[in-house]
Structures are given as structure tokens and as C-alpha cells.
Design an enzyme around this catalytic site. Structure first.
Site, PDB file in Angstrom:
ATOM      1  N   GLY A  93      -9.540   9.958   6.122  1.00 56.88           N
ATOM      2  CA  GLY A  93      -8.824  11.101   5.389  1.00 56.88           C
ATOM      3  C   GLY A  93      -7.467  11.257   5.699  1.00 56.88           C
ATOM      4  N   ASP A  94      -6.927   9.963   6.767  1.00 61.27           N
ATOM      5  CA  ASP A  94      -5.444  10.337   6.985  1.00 61.27           C
ATOM      6  C   ASP A  94      -4.752   8.978   6.246  1.00 61.27           C
ATOM      7  OD1 ASP A  94      -5.317  12.139   9.062  1.00 61.27           O
ATOM      8  OD2 ASP A  94      -6.316  10.549  10.362  1.00 61.27           O
ATOM      9  N   SER A  95      -5.308   8.354   5.353  1.00 57.54           N
ATOM     10  CA  SER A  95      -4.735   7.386   4.271  1.00 57.54           C
ATOM     11  C   SER A  95      -3.700   8.063   3.857  1.00 57.54           C
ATOM     12  CB  SER A  95      -5.794   6.977   3.544  1.00 57.54           C
ATOM     13  OG  SER A  95      -6.539   5.991   4.177  1.00 57.54           O
TER      14      SER A  95
ATOM     15  N   ASP B 198       0.894  -1.095  -0.088  1.00 57.00           N
ATOM     16  CA  ASP B 198      -0.163   0.033   0.004  1.00 57.00           C
ATOM     17  C   ASP B 198       0.859   1.288  -0.011  1.00 57.00           C
ATOM     18  OD1 ASP B 198      -2.262   1.332   0.152  1.00 57.00           O
ATOM     19  OD2 ASP B 198      -2.980   1.029   1.891  1.00 57.00           O
TER      20      ASP B 198
END
Length: 260
Positions: free
Chosen positions: A207-209, A119
């Protein structure tokens, strides 16, 4: 893919932050002061983490080079030319007139990414941003201890994105404990976990991804050890945050960046 793997910490639109910390509502015309933090988080000071980047698709990232952002693979849609992403940097307040905004030119998603592991992704910028970069861990020396996470994402599970950059510290969680929480969804060779396993309360969130998890190296410099990936909800007991283990992909990241 399991249900847990689908719970990536991206947002459809907006800025990035930490579960367990909250700011008072603000308006664009005012110059408000952040509210006192709760549950282990604090507002970041201007210039404290100058490498932090907010991406317009609702993810975070860090300046790997002055014209390359390191983020999560699940934040982007494949590889190739892409001018649709705006990177915002240089400020803790996303509405600050001092914010630096630069568009993307190209995206490189981790080769072989299929939603499980791997990722990471790189975003090439149209021009360099004159701010410090964040070094990445090249081995597992620093894959332990206490880490720092930061972002502009949701302050509570299911909440809205935030205006101000927040930070928190989270401890390392062993592969055994993380595997017990997430079962076959957790890829031990490619992921690293952090959080307060028993009590929860502090974590990254939607939203922190793509944002960095980092700590100080032996010389006191910041070094990135993780990339915000996924979790079961936000800050829930027994479910730590899961991050791409940067040291596992360091060689691939370096090679990919050299080719952008």
C-alpha cells in the site's frame, strides 16, 4: 521475473503506511486520536508533508507538479488517457472533510518498464492541487544518509491499510548489501535501498508503493531520492526496502512531465 520482484508494495484497494507502526481501530463517525507509535514510526503532523498523495488504486505518490503526481510504474497499467484514478491530498486523515480529491486524466508509465527496474510513472490530474510540490534529486548527491518515508499502507506485513499518514526514518543500505539480500533481482544502476539491515522493524509495506523516500538537501528543503518499489515482506531483518533511484531517471521524468 523472480519471486522477489513480484513482491511489489502495492495494494488492490485502499490507502497507504509503514510497517512497524500501528494505529488503533477507528470508526468513520468518530474523530479518534492515533495511538502511540511503535518500532520507530510516528504519526505525521497535519501539513508536515503537504506533497503526499494517496491514490485510489492503493498506492502512494508525491506532487511533482501541482497537477502531476510521481508514483511507481507498477501502480499503473500502461500509458494513455485514464480518468479512473482519484488522488487524495492535503490531509493526514483520509476521512477528513478537508481532503482534496482530484481525478486523473492521463497516465505515463516509464518507457520500457517490464517489471524490473524503471519503476516510475506520472499521473496527470484534471486540475492543479494548491499544495507544495516535492523536488526530485537530479544527481546522486543525496543518495545516502538517513531518509524519511511516509504513507498510509499496511502497518504490519499482510495487514490492512491505514487511515492516518505515518512516517519513519530509515538509513541508506549499500548496493553491495542490497545485492546480497536480493541477488539478481536488485538493479543497482536503477534502485536504491534503505532500512535497518540487521534488525529490521521499520520499513514501507503493501500500500506504500509509489510513495516518496526523501531527505533534506543542503538548504534544508525536502528532496525526493526514491520511489517505494518492492521488498521481501515488510521490515524483515536482512531485507531492506527497495526504491526506484529518482536521480537515475530525473531527466526522463522531467521530459515526460513537460509532455503531459
Amino acid at each position: 521475473m523472480s519471486i522477489l520482484r513480484a513482491l511489489k508494495r502495492c495494494a488492490v484497494v485502499g490507502a497507504v503506511v509503514l510497517a512497524g507502526v500501528s494505529l488503533q481501530p477507528t470508526t468513520a463517525s468518530a474523530a479518534p486520536t492515533p495511538a502511540p507509535p511503535v518500532v520507530g514510526g510516528t504519526p505525521a503532523e497535519q501539513g508536515e508533508f503537504p506533497f503526499m498523495v494517496r491514490l485510489s488504486m492503493g498506492c502512494g505518490g508525491a506532487l511533482y507538479e501541482k497537477d502531476i503526481v510521481l508514483t511507481a510504474a507498477h501502480c499503473v497499467d500502461g500509458s494513455g488517457p485514464d480518468t479512473s484514478i482519484t488522488a487524495t491530498a492535503g490531509v493526514v486523515d483520509l476521512q477528513s472533510p478537508d481532503a482534496v480529491e482530484v481525478n486523473s486524466t492521463e497516465v505515463l508509465q516509464a518507457p520500457g518498464y517490464n517489471g524490473t527496474g524503471k519503476d516510475w510513472a506520472l499521473i496527470k490530474l484534471a486540475e492543479p492541487i494548491d499544495l507544495p510540490t516535492l523536488a526530485i534529486a537530479t544527481d546522486d548527491t543525496y543518495d545516502n544518509g538517513e531518509f524519511t518515508v511516509a504513507g498510509w499502507g499496511a502497518a504490519t506485513e499482510g495487514g490492512a491499510q491505514e487511515r492516518y499518514l505515518l512516517k519513519a526514518n530509515v538509513p541508506f543500505v549499500s548496493d553491495a548489501d542490497c545485492g546480497a539480500a536480493y541477488g539478481g533481482s536488485f538493479v543497482a544502476d536503477e534502485e536504491i535501498c534503505a532500512g535497518f539491515l540487521a534488525e529490521g522493524g521499520t520499513d514501507t509495506c503493501q500500500g506504500d508503493s509509489g510513495g516518496p523516500m526523501f531527505r533534506q538537501d543542503d538548504a534544508g528543503a525536502w528532496i525526493q531520492v526514491g520511489i517505494v518499489s518492492y521488498g521481501q515482506g515488510c521490515a524483515r531483518p536482512e531485507y531492506p526496502g527497495v526504491y526506484a533511484e529518482v536521480s537515475t531517471f530525473a531527466t526522463a521524468i522531467q521530459s515526460a512531465a513537460a509532455g503531459l
